[in-house]
Design a protein around this motif. Structure first.
Motif, mmCIF file in Angstrom:
data_model
loop_
_atom_site.group_PDB
_atom_site.id
_atom_site.type_symbol
_atom_site.label_atom_id
_atom_site.label_comp_id
_atom_site.label_asym_id
_atom_site.label_seq_id
_atom_site.Cartn_x
_atom_site.Cartn_y
_atom_site.Cartn_z
ATOM 1 N N ARG A 139 0.831 -1.216 0.000
ATOM 2 C CA ARG A 139 0.000 0.000 0.000
ATOM 3 C C ARG A 139 0.862 1.262 0.000
ATOM 4 O O ARG A 139 0.560 2.238 -0.686
ATOM 5 C CB ARG A 139 -0.954 -0.008 1.185
ATOM 6 N N PRO A 145 -2.114 -10.740 -9.084
ATOM 7 C CA PRO A 145 -2.078 -11.683 -7.961
ATOM 8 C C PRO A 145 -0.856 -12.602 -7.995
ATOM 9 O O PRO A 145 -0.416 -13.094 -6.961
ATOM 10 C CB PRO A 145 -3.357 -12.495 -8.129
ATOM 11 N N SER A 200 -5.442 1.546 -6.453
ATOM 12 C CA SER A 200 -4.948 1.515 -7.831
ATOM 13 C C SER A 200 -4.733 2.941 -8.325
ATOM 14 O O SER A 200 -5.307 3.888 -7.803
ATOM 15 C CB SER A 200 -5.926 0.771 -8.740
ATOM 16 N N ASP A 228 -5.398 -10.054 -1.548
ATOM 17 C CA ASP A 228 -6.319 -9.880 -2.666
ATOM 18 C C ASP A 228 -5.946 -8.602 -3.431
ATOM 19 O O ASP A 228 -5.967 -7.514 -2.846
ATOM 20 C CB ASP A 228 -7.751 -9.787 -2.145
ATOM 21 N N PRO A 229 -5.614 -8.709 -4.707
ATOM 22 C CA PRO A 229 -5.251 -7.516 -5.483
ATOM 23 C C PRO A 229 -6.353 -6.453 -5.461
ATOM 24 O O PRO A 229 -6.058 -5.256 -5.506
ATOM 25 C CB PRO A 229 -5.029 -8.039 -6.904
ATOM 26 N N GLU A 230 -7.611 -6.895 -5.361
ATOM 27 C CA GLU A 230 -8.733 -5.946 -5.325
ATOM 28 C C GLU A 230 -8.753 -5.129 -4.035
ATOM 29 O O GLU A 230 -9.399 -4.090 -3.970
ATOM 30 C CB GLU A 230 -10.054 -6.696 -5.497
ATOM 31 N N SER A 231 -8.039 -5.610 -2.998
ATOM 32 C CA SER A 231 -8.001 -4.885 -1.729
ATOM 33 C C SER A 231 -6.960 -3.768 -1.737
ATOM 34 O O SER A 231 -6.902 -2.967 -0.803
ATOM 35 C CB SER A 231 -7.691 -5.853 -0.572
#
Length: 178
Positions: free
Chosen positions: A49, A90, A82, A76-79
Motif C-alpha cells: 500500500r 495476484p 490503484s 487480494d489484489p482488489e483490496s
C-alpha cells in the motif's frame, strides 16, 4: 541447498541476455520496470500500500516508469489501491525472471529474493520486517558483504521518501560483489 537455505549453484547467466529476456517478458526498451513483491504471506500488505501510494510521485520523477505490484497468494489484489498506469497482479509465473529483467525491485527483505537480485546485479530497495531476526541480521549482513541493495526502514519511509528512492535507484549501475 547450503546451510542458509538458499539454492546453491544459481548462475545468472542461465537467464540469458537481459535485453532478450526483457523482450520475451514484454518489457520495452523505453520503459523503466519496477517490480514490487513481498512474498507469499499477507504480512507485506502495508508495504504494498505504501509503495502504491508512492507511485504517482515516482511516475512524475520517472515518466517512463512501469510498476508491477505482485500481491501474492494471501493478499487480494482488489483490496489494494490503484492508480492509472499501475499494474497490480495476484501472481507472476517465474517471478525470478522478471526480477532479473527489471530496472528496480522493491522487496520485503527475504534472503532468496534479495540474493537473486544480488546475483543478477539488479538495484533494489528492501524493507526488512521490524521484528524479523533473519531479515534484520543475517540477510542484512549478507547484503552488506556484497554491497547490495538499499535498506530502508518502513516506519521512517513515507510515500514521498519511497518515490525519491525509486527515482534515485531505478536503472542505477550497481557494482555488487559476485
Amino acid at each position: 541447498f547450503d546451510f542458509t537455505g538458499y539454492i546453491t549453484g544459481f548462475d545468472p547467466a542461465d537467464l540469458g541476455d537481459r535485453s532478450k529476456l526483457r523482450s520475451e517478458l514484454g518489457y520495452g526498451d523505453d520503459e523503466r520496470v519496477c517490480i514490487v513483491t513481498v512474498g507469499g504471506s499477507g504480512v507485506g500488505a502495508g508495504l504494498l500500500r505504501r509503495v502504491i501510494a508512492a507511485f504517482p510521485q515516482a511516475k512524475e520523477r520517472v515518466p517512463e516508469l512501469r510498476m508491477i505490484v505482485v500481491a501474492g497468494p494471501r493478499i487480494d489484489p482488489e483490496s489494494l489501491p490503484s492508480h492509472h498506469g499501475l499494474e497490480v497482479v495476484p501472481y507472476v509465473h517465474n517471478l525470478y525472471r522478471h526480477l532479473a529483467a527489471c530496472d528496480l525491485a522493491v522487496v520485503q527483505g527475504g534472503l532468496t529474493t534479495s540474493m537473486e537480485l544480488t546475483a543478477n546485479k539488479r538495484p533494489f530497495l528492501y524493507f526488512p520486517l521490524r521484528h524479523h531476526f533473519e531479515q534484520n541480521f543475517h540477510v542484512r549482513h549478507r547484503l552488506e558483504q556484497y554491497g547490495a541493495g538499499r535498506r530502508m526502514d518502513y516506519d521512517d519511509s513515507p510515500p514521498e521518501q519511497i518515490a525519491a528512492a525509486i527515482a534515485q535507484e531505478i536503472g542505477r549501475d550497481v557494482d555488487y560483489l559476485d
